[in-house]
Design a protein around this motif. Structure first.
Motif, PDB file in Angstrom:
ATOM      1  N   LEU A  84       0.826  -1.206   0.000  1.00 16.57           N
ATOM      2  CA  LEU A  84       0.000   0.000   0.000  1.00 16.57           C
ATOM      3  C   LEU A  84       0.866   1.263   0.000  1.00 16.57           C
ATOM      4  O   LEU A  84       0.527   2.250  -0.667  1.00 16.57           O
ATOM      5  N   LEU A  85       1.960   1.250   0.726  1.00 15.29           N
ATOM      6  CA  LEU A  85       2.866   2.403   0.733  1.00 15.29           C
ATOM      7  C   LEU A  85       3.504   2.617  -0.640  1.00 15.29           C
ATOM      8  O   LEU A  85       3.682   3.757  -1.085  1.00 15.29           O
ATOM      9  N   MET A  86       3.845   1.537  -1.331  1.00 16.98           N
ATOM     10  CA  MET A  86       4.385   1.656  -2.682  1.00 16.98           C
ATOM     11  C   MET A  86       3.341   2.250  -3.637  1.00 16.98           C
ATOM     12  O   MET A  86       3.679   3.076  -4.490  1.00 16.98           O
ATOM     13  N   LEU A  87       2.086   1.841  -3.479  1.00 19.72           N
ATOM     14  CA  LEU A  87       1.017   2.402  -4.306  1.00 19.72           C
ATOM     15  C   LEU A  87       0.832   3.891  -4.035  1.00 19.72           C
ATOM     16  O   LEU A  87       0.599   4.683  -4.953  1.00 19.72           O
ATOM     17  N   MET A  88       0.951   4.274  -2.774  1.00 17.24           N
ATOM     18  CA  MET A  88       0.833   5.694  -2.418  1.00 17.24           C
ATOM     19  C   MET A  88       1.984   6.503  -3.020  1.00 17.24           C
ATOM     20  O   MET A  88       1.779   7.634  -3.482  1.00 17.24           O
ATOM     21  N   LYS A  89       3.187   5.936  -2.996  1.00 20.34           N
ATOM     22  CA  LYS A  89       4.335   6.615  -3.608  1.00 20.34           C
ATOM     23  C   LYS A  89       4.108   6.786  -5.109  1.00 20.34           C
ATOM     24  O   LYS A  89       4.363   7.856  -5.669  1.00 20.34           O
ATOM     25  N   PHE A  90       3.605   5.739  -5.751  1.00 18.26           N
ATOM     26  CA  PHE A  90       3.320   5.785  -7.187  1.00 18.26           C
ATOM     27  C   PHE A  90       2.279   6.851  -7.491  1.00 18.26           C
ATOM     28  O   PHE A  90       2.442   7.659  -8.425  1.00 18.26           O
ATOM     29  N   ALA A  91       1.197   6.886  -6.697  1.00 21.45           N
ATOM     30  CA  ALA A  91       0.131   7.870  -6.910  1.00 21.45           C
ATOM     31  C   ALA A  91       0.646   9.283  -6.684  1.00 21.45           C
ATOM     32  O   ALA A  91       0.339  10.204  -7.444  1.00 21.45           O
ATOM     33  N   HIS A  92       1.481   9.456  -5.642  1.00 21.27           N
ATOM     34  CA  HIS A  92       2.020  10.785  -5.346  1.00 21.27           C
ATOM     35  C   HIS A  92       2.880  11.300  -6.497  1.00 21.27           C
ATOM     36  O   HIS A  92       2.733  12.453  -6.935  1.00 21.27           O
ATOM     37  N   ASP A  93       3.763  10.459  -7.016  1.00 16.70           N
ATOM     38  CA  ASP A  93       4.662  10.885  -8.087  1.00 16.70           C
ATOM     39  C   ASP A  93       3.905  11.260  -9.352  1.00 16.70           C
ATOM     40  O   ASP A  93       4.260  12.222 -10.040  1.00 16.70           O
ATOM     41  N   HIS A  94       2.845  10.520  -9.670  1.00 19.06           N
ATOM     42  CA  HIS A  94       2.109  10.791 -10.903  1.00 19.06           C
ATOM     43  C   HIS A  94       1.135  11.959 -10.758  1.00 19.06           C
ATOM     44  O   HIS A  94       0.915  12.705 -11.711  1.00 19.06           O
ATOM     45  N   LEU A  95       0.575  12.126  -9.564  1.00 20.55           N
ATOM     46  CA  LEU A  95      -0.304  13.275  -9.341  1.00 20.55           C
ATOM     47  C   LEU A  95       0.494  14.570  -9.268  1.00 20.55           C
ATOM     48  O   LEU A  95       0.028  15.621  -9.709  1.00 20.55           O
ATOM     49  N   LYS A  96       1.713  14.477  -8.734  1.00 14.76           N
ATOM     50  CA  LYS A  96       2.518  15.674  -8.559  1.00 14.76           C
ATOM     51  C   LYS A  96       2.893  16.306  -9.891  1.00 14.76           C
ATOM     52  O   LYS A  96       3.049  17.526  -9.991  1.00 14.76           O
ATOM     53  N   VAL A  97       3.038  15.493 -10.913  1.00 21.99           N
ATOM     54  CA  VAL A  97       3.386  16.023 -12.238  1.00 21.99           C
ATOM     55  C   VAL A  97       2.306  16.981 -12.737  1.00 21.99           C
ATOM     56  O   VAL A  97       2.598  18.029 -13.316  1.00 21.99           O
ATOM     57  N   ARG A  98       1.052  16.651 -12.484  1.00 23.35           N
ATOM     58  CA  ARG A  98      -0.056  17.468 -12.990  1.00 23.35           C
ATOM     59  C   ARG A  98      -0.503  18.553 -12.015  1.00 23.35           C
ATOM     60  O   ARG A  98      -0.966  19.611 -12.430  1.00 23.35           O
ATOM     61  N   HIS A  99      -0.388  18.256 -10.727  1.00 26.57           N
ATOM     62  CA  HIS A  99      -0.921  19.184  -9.724  1.00 26.57           C
ATOM     63  C   HIS A  99       0.124  19.475  -8.649  1.00 26.57           C
ATOM     64  O   HIS A  99      -0.155  19.358  -7.461  1.00 26.57           O
ATOM     65  N   SER A 100       1.302  19.854  -9.070  1.00 23.21           N
ATOM     66  CA  SER A 100       2.409  20.001  -8.136  1.00 23.21           C
ATOM     67  C   SER A 100       2.136  21.035  -7.040  1.00 23.21           C
ATOM     68  O   SER A 100       2.439  20.800  -5.867  1.00 23.21           O
ATOM     69  N   ASP A 101       1.564  22.188  -7.407  1.00 23.91           N
ATOM     70  CA  ASP A 101       1.313  23.238  -6.417  1.00 23.91           C
ATOM     71  C   ASP A 101       0.355  22.774  -5.339  1.00 23.91           C
ATOM     72  O   ASP A 101       0.587  22.962  -4.143  1.00 23.91           O
ATOM     73  N   TYR A 102      -0.732  22.143  -5.770  1.00 26.76           N
ATOM     74  CA  TYR A 102      -1.735  21.685  -4.816  1.00 26.76           C
ATOM     75  C   TYR A 102      -1.193  20.562  -3.944  1.00 26.76           C
ATOM     76  O   TYR A 102      -1.451  20.516  -2.739  1.00 26.76           O
ATOM     77  N   ILE A 103      -0.444  19.661  -4.553  1.00 26.11           N
ATOM     78  CA  ILE A 103       0.115  18.539  -3.801  1.00 26.11           C
ATOM     79  C   ILE A 103       1.085  19.039  -2.740  1.00 26.11           C
ATOM     80  O   ILE A 103       1.066  18.590  -1.581  1.00 26.11           O
ATOM     81  N   ASP A 104       1.955  19.969  -3.096  1.00 27.50           N
ATOM     82  CA  ASP A 104       2.931  20.489  -2.146  1.00 27.50           C
ATOM     83  C   ASP A 104       2.242  21.175  -0.965  1.00 27.50           C
ATOM     84  O   ASP A 104       2.648  21.010   0.190  1.00 27.50           O
ATOM     85  N   ARG A 105       1.207  21.965  -1.264  1.00 28.51           N
ATOM     86  CA  ARG A 105       0.477  22.639  -0.182  1.00 28.51           C
ATOM     87  C   ARG A 105      -0.208  21.628   0.719  1.00 28.51           C
ATOM     88  O   ARG A 105      -0.173  21.735   1.949  1.00 28.51           O
ATOM     89  N   TYR A 106      -0.865  20.648   0.098  1.00 29.05           N
ATOM     90  CA  TYR A 106      -1.576  19.629   0.867  1.00 29.05           C
ATOM     91  C   TYR A 106      -0.608  18.838   1.746  1.00 29.05           C
ATOM     92  O   TYR A 106      -0.872  18.609   2.938  1.00 29.05           O
ATOM     93  N   VAL A 107       0.511  18.429   1.167  1.00 25.18           N
ATOM     94  CA  VAL A 107       1.500  17.645   1.894  1.00 25.18           C
ATOM     95  C   VAL A 107       2.027  18.428   3.085  1.00 25.18           C
ATOM     96  O   VAL A 107       2.175  17.893   4.190  1.00 25.18           O
ATOM     97  N   ASP A 108       2.321  19.696   2.894  1.00 23.96           N
ATOM     98  CA  ASP A 108       2.873  20.509   3.966  1.00 23.96           C
ATOM     99  C   ASP A 108       1.866  20.693   5.100  1.00 23.96           C
ATOM    100  O   ASP A 108       2.198  20.520   6.275  1.00 23.96           O
ATOM    101  N   ILE A 109       0.620  21.012   4.752  1.00 24.75           N
ATOM    102  CA  ILE A 109      -0.408  21.243   5.769  1.00 24.75           C
ATOM    103  C   ILE A 109      -0.730  19.955   6.518  1.00 24.75           C
ATOM    104  O   ILE A 109      -0.726  19.916   7.753  1.00 24.75           O
ATOM    105  N   VAL A 110      -1.021  18.891   5.760  1.00 23.24           N
ATOM    106  CA  VAL A 110      -1.383  17.617   6.382  1.00 23.24           C
ATOM    107  C   VAL A 110      -0.213  17.058   7.198  1.00 23.24           C
ATOM    108  O   VAL A 110      -0.407  16.497   8.279  1.00 23.24           O
TER     109      VAL A 110
END
Length: 201
Positions: free
Chosen positions: A148-174
């Motif tokens: 499950l952690l590997m799947l989360m890493k995969f999802a994070h890397d692919h989502l970050k390409v398209r939505h990097s700003d939102y992902i970075d903000r979400y990651v920092d806050i959460v």
């Protein structure tokens, strides 16, 4: 069968990959997928050996072989988590993310996987079911959590390409919010250890 299911549920709740992904945000954000996956597998194997050892030996490993109190392990584990939570709140995910390559496996194993909670669960599992059953339950739980952690890493890397700003903000806050929970758990570990010592005296 009920004991097997209960043991799996106990381990999985303590190794909760969804919460662990928050603890390891720095590693998930900064390490390449291949390096992260390799470190995760190595950390899981280290944890597996430790958990099986405690399932076999129980708390006697602390009292008879290491000549230390289990409460001391709780207090020290709590202090480690407290430092991580404190740095995470004030410095963000990069406080853990600057660990690279060879050190990442050890960091994932301790303190993220191997802690007072999971070691206690190993002791309980070894007391409730056979050693062979404990080996099986621990192995399955770690395999599921690691996958499950590997799947989360995969999802994070692919989502970050398209939505990097939102992902970075979400990651920092959460991440900072989750660090408050890490700190709370750390304080609870320390209190439980201290209370255990008081009861013994």
């Amino acid at each position: 069968m009920a004991d097997y299911i209960h043991s799996f549920a106990l381990f999985f709740s303590l190794l909760n990959p969804f919460m662990m992904s928050i603890y390891m945000l720095g590693l998930i954000r900064n390490l390449p997928a291949s390096t992260f996956n390799k470190a995760l597998i190595q950390g899981s194997l280290i944890s597996y050996v430790v958990f099986v050892l405690f399932a076999w030996g129980g708390e006697a490993i602390f009292s008879e072989y290491l000549q230390v109190r289990f409460e001391a392990f709780q207090i020290f584990g709590g202090i480690i988590f407290l430092v991580i939570g404190y740095r995470f709140v004030f410095e963000g995910a990069e406080t853990i993310g600057d660990i690279r390559g060879g050190n990442a496996a050890g960091l994932i194993a301790m303190p993220f996987m191997i802690g007072p909670g999971t070691v206690s669960a190993s002791v309980i599992t070894g007391a409730k079911i056979s050693l062979l059953g404990s080996i099986l339950v621990i192995g399955v739980t770690l395999t599921v959590s690691c996958s499950l952690l590997m799947l989360m890493k995969f999802a994070h890397d692919h989502l970050k390409v398209r939505h990097s700003d939102y992902i970075d903000r979400y990651v920092d806050i959460v991440g900072r919010i989750a660090a408050l929970l890490v700190g709370t758990i750390a304080i609870d570990m320390i209190i439980n250890g201290v209370m255990g010592l008081i009861v013994d005296f």
